[in-house]
Design an enzyme around this catalytic site. Structure first.
Site, short mmCIF file in Angstrom:
data_model
loop_
_atom_site.label_atom_id
_atom_site.label_comp_id
_atom_site.label_asym_id
_atom_site.label_seq_id
_atom_site.Cartn_x
_atom_site.Cartn_y
_atom_site.Cartn_z
CB SER A 124 88.20 11.30 -7.43
OG SER A 124 86.74 11.66 -6.97
CE1 TYR A 149 89.65 6.60 -4.00
CE2 TYR A 149 88.06 8.39 -3.95
CZ TYR A 149 88.59 7.35 -4.61
OH TYR A 149 88.69 7.32 -5.93
CE LYS A 153 91.81 8.68 -6.56
NZ LYS A 153 92.80 7.81 -7.30
CG ASN A 179 79.49 10.08 -9.98
OD1 ASN A 179 80.01 11.34 -9.80
ND2 ASN A 179 79.08 9.33 -9.06
P1 NAD Z 1 89.56 -0.72 -9.37
O1 NAD Z 1 89.68 -1.09 -8.06
O2 NAD Z 1 88.52 -1.72 -10.33
O3 NAD Z 1 90.81 -0.46 -10.12
C1 NAD Z 1 92.08 -0.39 -9.31
C2 NAD Z 1 93.23 -1.45 -9.59
O4 NAD Z 1 94.33 -0.97 -8.92
C3 NAD Z 1 92.77 -2.87 -9.26
O5 NAD Z 1 92.79 -3.77 -10.18
C4 NAD Z 1 93.85 -3.11 -8.04
O6 NAD Z 1 93.87 -4.57 -7.91
C5 NAD Z 1 94.83 -2.39 -8.37
N1 NAD Z 1 95.82 -1.83 -7.10
C6 NAD Z 1 95.01 -1.44 -6.02
N2 NAD Z 1 96.38 -1.10 -5.28
C7 NAD Z 1 97.43 -1.43 -6.09
C8 NAD Z 1 98.80 -1.58 -5.68
N3 NAD Z 1 99.46 -1.24 -4.68
N4 NAD Z 1 99.64 -2.12 -6.55
C9 NAD Z 1 99.21 -2.34 -8.08
N5 NAD Z 1 97.67 -2.27 -8.18
C10 NAD Z 1 96.81 -2.13 -7.22
O7 NAD Z 1 89.36 0.91 -9.41
P2 NAD Z 1 88.52 1.80 -10.71
O8 NAD Z 1 87.26 2.15 -10.38
O9 NAD Z 1 89.06 0.97 -11.95
O10 NAD Z 1 89.41 3.07 -10.25
C11 NAD Z 1 90.75 3.21 -11.02
C12 NAD Z 1 91.27 4.58 -10.49
O11 NAD Z 1 90.15 5.83 -10.52
C13 NAD Z 1 91.55 4.50 -9.01
O12 NAD Z 1 92.92 5.29 -8.35
C14 NAD Z 1 90.35 5.45 -8.36
O13 NAD Z 1 90.57 5.81 -7.06
C15 NAD Z 1 90.11 6.06 -9.43
N6 NAD Z 1 88.44 6.87 -9.54
C16 NAD Z 1 87.74 5.72 -9.61
C17 NAD Z 1 86.21 6.37 -9.54
C18 NAD Z 1 85.22 5.30 -9.81
O14 NAD Z 1 84.08 5.76 -9.18
N7 NAD Z 1 85.39 4.16 -10.08
C19 NAD Z 1 85.96 7.63 -9.40
C20 NAD Z 1 87.27 8.64 -9.48
C21 NAD Z 1 88.55 8.02 -9.38
N1 UDP Z 2 73.15 6.44 -3.77
C1 UDP Z 2 72.17 5.65 -3.07
N2 UDP Z 2 72.11 4.34 -2.88
C2 UDP Z 2 73.04 3.49 -3.17
C3 UDP Z 2 74.35 4.26 -3.52
C4 UDP Z 2 74.22 5.41 -3.84
O1 UDP Z 2 71.00 6.47 -3.03
O2 UDP Z 2 72.91 2.54 -2.47
C5 UDP Z 2 73.30 7.66 -4.27
C6 UDP Z 2 74.29 8.48 -3.33
O3 UDP Z 2 73.55 9.16 -2.05
C7 UDP Z 2 74.62 9.65 -4.23
C8 UDP Z 2 74.28 8.94 -5.67
O4 UDP Z 2 73.69 7.71 -5.34
O5 UDP Z 2 73.69 10.62 -4.35
C9 UDP Z 2 75.77 8.53 -6.21
O6 UDP Z 2 76.52 7.95 -5.24
P1 UDP Z 2 77.75 6.87 -5.62
O7 UDP Z 2 78.22 6.26 -4.27
O8 UDP Z 2 77.60 6.09 -6.86
O9 UDP Z 2 79.09 8.07 -6.03
P2 UDP Z 2 79.39 9.16 -5.14
O10 UDP Z 2 79.09 9.34 -3.99
O11 UDP Z 2 80.96 9.02 -5.27
O12 UDP Z 2 79.00 10.42 -6.10
#
Ligand code: NAD
Ligand code: UDP
Length: 338
Positions: A124, A149, A153, A179
């Site tokens: 991330s 969290y 990472k 994002n």
């Molecule tokens: P998500 O929660 O939708 O998907 C993660 C999946 O992993 C879920 O289906 C959950 O059931 C499964 N999971 C969690 N712990 C597990 C375990 N111990 N064993 C097996 N399965 C497990 O999240 P997402 O948004 O699809 O994110 C996917 C990955 O990307 C995550 O590692 C997250 O940290 C990373 N990430 C997400 C974002 C975002 O904004 N969505 C940004 C940066 C990084």
């Molecule tokens: N944000 C907001 N209201 C919300 C959720 C998020 O104003 O209900 C803003 C937050 O402060 C940031 C941007 O939207 O400036 C993106 O936030 P998000 O939580 O989606 O992603 P991240 O913080 O991980 O970049």
């Protein structure tokens, strides 16, 4: 390639399985369904017209992984599984370290044992902390993560670097996502958060669908063009395709490589709100609230490296993201719940 996808029922995982199957890869998904539902994979199957091999396995369960890896011979693992709620991680740090860090170590041990030494990991942009130089390149130093969290990472990245240093047979791609928002154009898969959404776009779509009265905008006094926080929003389908492209680096035996996956554009909270209103012809009421603890003012990528090395760049713009996010939410007001 034959690919093991952990967390493949989740938001980014399910979109990536679509792109993998559409480009001819053979996919096995494992997920413990702690933050997802199996129906997401049924929808994926409907989109691609291909069956999916799914196993309800927790990545902390070495024996289950061992058995699975006895059965299949994988060319690569794409590792999404993890807990991702920033606020919850502050309340339950041990759950986050156990699931994300512990789970990843167990997964790596199992892969190592079965000589599957290729992995793509969901990292991330939060590992950059409060970035000093914008746009952020992969060379920018990592910063202080303000929550457990983000720490998971950072720690997993360091574990993977150490592993690759000690055994050069490993090929590891760390993808630092900015994002992700949006949804598949079919409107049948998308982001389905539990409870009150933490992230901006799912909150906006829940206001649009009438589930929440108004959006809270966290801070309008940042040093940005309109005072609200600026982020690099990327369409989840572009992000998913970034993983397909990253397989090229694995095939080329890249050792350890890091790529930003972003668009290179920064948009403020109000830019997103106004674009959403314009393309969907809706009104999103909002109120300005104090800054949210731990938020950085501005965070967007320089995504040149992924373009140069992987030939990947984002194709969708903010209008597409807002349209597709709404298309998913309006077709599925309760997410995957009927
Ligand atoms: P998500 O929660 O939708 O998907 C993660 C999946 O992993 C879920 O289906 C959950 O059931 C499964 N999971 C969690 N712990 C597990 C375990 N111990 N064993 C097996 N399965 C497990 O999240 P997402 O948004 O699809 O994110 C996917 C990955 O990307 C995550 O590692 C997250 O940290 C990373 N990430 C997400 C974002 C975002 O904004 N969505 C940004 C940066 C990084
Ligand atoms: N944000 C907001 N209201 C919300 C959720 C998020 O104003 O209900 C803003 C937050 O402060 C940031 C941007 O939207 O400036 C993106 O936030 P998000 O939580 O989606 O992603 P991240 O913080 O991980 O970049």
């Amino acid at each position: 390639m034959k690919i093991l996808v952990t967390g493949g029922a989740g938001y980014i995982g399910s979109h990536t399985v679509v792109e993998l199957q559409n480009t001819g890869h053979n996919v096995v998904v494992i997920d413990n369904l702690s933050n997802s539902k199996e129906i997401a994979l049924q929808r994926v199957s409907q989109i691609t017209n291909k069956p999916i091999d799914f196993y309800n396995i927790d990545i902390r369960d070495f024996n289950a992984l061992d058995k699975l890896l006895d059965k299949y011979s994988f060319d690569c693992c794409i590792h999404f599984a993890g807990l991702k709620a920033v606020g919850e991680s502050v309340q339950k740090p041990l759950d986050y370290y156990d699931n994300n860090v512990g789970g990843t170590v167990t997964l790596l041990r199992a892969l190592n044992k079965h000589n599957c030494k290729n992995i793509i990991f969901s990292s991330s942009a939060c590992v950059y902390g409060n970035p000093k130089i914008i746009p952020i390149t992969e060379e920018c130093p990592k910063g202080l993560c303000t929550n457990p969290y983000g720490q998971t990472k950072h720690i997993i990245e360091e574990i993977m670097k150490d592993l690759q240093k000690c055994d050069s047979d490993w090929n590891i791609v760390l993808l630092r996502y900015f994002n992700p928002i949006g949804a598949h154009k079919s409107g049948t898969i998308g982001e389905d958060p539990n409870g009150i959404p933490n992230n901006l776009m799912p909150f906006i779509t829940q206001v649009a669908v009438g589930k929440r009265p108004e959006l809270n905008v966290f801070g309008d006094d940042y040093d940005t063009h309109d005072g609200t926080g600026v982020r690099d929003y990327i369409h989840v389908v572009d992000l998913a395709r970034g993983h397909v492209s990253a397989l090229k680096a694995i095939e080329n035996k890249c050792g350890l490589e890091i790529f930003n996956l972003g668009t290179g554009n920064g948009y403020s909270v109000l830019d997103v709100v106004h674009t959403f209103e314009k393309v969907n012809n809706l009104k999103i009421p909002y109120v300005i609230k104090p800054r949210r603890a731990g938020d950085v003012p501005t965070c967007y990528s320089n995504a040149d490296k992924a373009k140069k090395v992987l030939g990947w760049s984002a194709q969708f713009n903010l209008e597409d993201m807002c349209r597709d996010s709404w298309n998913w939410q309006k077709n599925n007001p309760n997410g995957y719940d009927e």
